[in-house]
Design a protein around this motif. Structure first.
Motif, PDB file in Angstrom:
ATOM      1  N   ASN A 195      -9.039  -1.235  -1.065  1.00  0.00           N
ATOM      2  CA  ASN A 195      -8.966  -0.295   0.060  1.00  0.00           C
ATOM      3  C   ASN A 195      -9.292  -0.919   1.410  1.00  0.00           C
ATOM      4  O   ASN A 195      -9.668  -0.229   2.340  1.00  0.00           O
ATOM      5  CB  ASN A 195      -9.847   0.931  -0.198  1.00  0.00           C
TER       6      ASN A 195
ATOM      7  N   PHE B  45      -5.058  -2.309   5.929  1.00  0.00           N
ATOM      8  CA  PHE B  45      -3.970  -3.291   5.942  1.00  0.00           C
ATOM      9  C   PHE B  45      -4.017  -4.191   7.176  1.00  0.00           C
ATOM     10  O   PHE B  45      -3.625  -5.353   7.108  1.00  0.00           O
ATOM     11  CB  PHE B  45      -2.606  -2.606   5.819  1.00  0.00           C
TER      12      PHE B  45
ATOM     13  N   ASN C  67      -2.375  -1.512  -4.282  1.00  0.00           N
ATOM     14  CA  ASN C  67      -3.497  -1.842  -3.405  1.00  0.00           C
ATOM     15  C   ASN C  67      -4.246  -3.019  -4.016  1.00  0.00           C
ATOM     16  O   ASN C  67      -4.963  -2.864  -4.993  1.00  0.00           O
ATOM     17  CB  ASN C  67      -4.416  -0.624  -3.233  1.00  0.00           C
TER      18      ASN C  67
ATOM     19  N   GLU D 184       0.829  -1.211   0.000  1.00  0.00           N
ATOM     20  CA  GLU D 184       0.000   0.000   0.000  1.00  0.00           C
ATOM     21  C   GLU D 184       0.863   1.260   0.000  1.00  0.00           C
ATOM     22  O   GLU D 184       0.567   2.222  -0.705  1.00  0.00           O
ATOM     23  CB  GLU D 184      -0.888  -0.034   1.246  1.00  0.00           C
TER      24      GLU D 184
END
Length: 194
Positions: free
Chosen positions: A145, A148, A141, A136
């Motif tokens: 979204n 993490f 990615n 990221e």
């Protein structure tokens, strides 16, 4: 384009079996590699394969892993990235290796992970959250979204755009490397004699 490599790992053991039951899949550990054989690979994991309690950021050592877990299985896939992204990842891994004793496995974060609530304690990660964070941070990615801290090995396993380049035992990887080394030494010796 450049490439990096993600290794999904299945090893036996109590902690691995708990993770396996929780995420409902065989591969319970992920590593980030700079080469297809994972000779240069890093992860948040056991600092010593024989001592599961002490964990943090480490360079993966296949020989040690093989001695502790001779039945370890790997799935390796390549991931395309730009040359700049790869350079940034290499730099990050180098910096993190220099400060590896400050980067730890997140025990406190595990209940939050099970509750599907983002949680981050500075320099504390699971193997998969560390990898997701590094990717990221360089603009890769993979998980729409998803925070993490909520990424698990299952997310990497189910990643739709992966190109698997190897699946099998760790022993087969190390055996292939040894055969390649013997062949290179033989060729070098034969050429030097002529």
């Amino acid at each position: 384009m450049s490439k990096i490599y993600i290794g999904l790992v299945s090893t036996p053991g109590l902690f691995a079996s708990i993770i396996r039951r929780t995420i409902k899949q065989d591969y319970v550990h992920v590593v980030l590699g700079l080469d297809a054989e994972l000779n240069e690979a890093y992860s948040i994991g056991r600092r010593n394969p024989w001592v599961p309690i002490i964990s943090g950021f480490e360079k993966e050592e296949k020989g040690k892993i093989l001695s502790k877990f001779p039945e370890a299985k790997y799935q390796i896939f390549e991931l395309e990235c730009t040359g700049e992204q790869r350079s940034q990842i290499e730099q990050r891994l180098k910096e993190d290796m220099e400060r590896r004793f400050r980067i730890h496995y997140t025990i406190i974060g595990l209940p939050w992970l099970l509750l599907n609530k983002p949680f981050y304690q500075k320099d504390h990660y699971t193997c998969s959250s560390y990898l997701a964070r590094v990717l990221e941070d360089v603009g890769i990615n993979l998980f729409n979204n998803k925070h993490f801290s909520l990424v698990t090995p299952k997310d990497f396993y189910e990643y739709e755009n992966k190109r698997v380049i190897y699946e099998g035992s760790l022993r087969n990887i190390t055996d292939r490397e040894e055969i390649g080394l013997i062949w290179r030494l033989y060729r070098k010796a034969y050429i030097n004699e002529r």
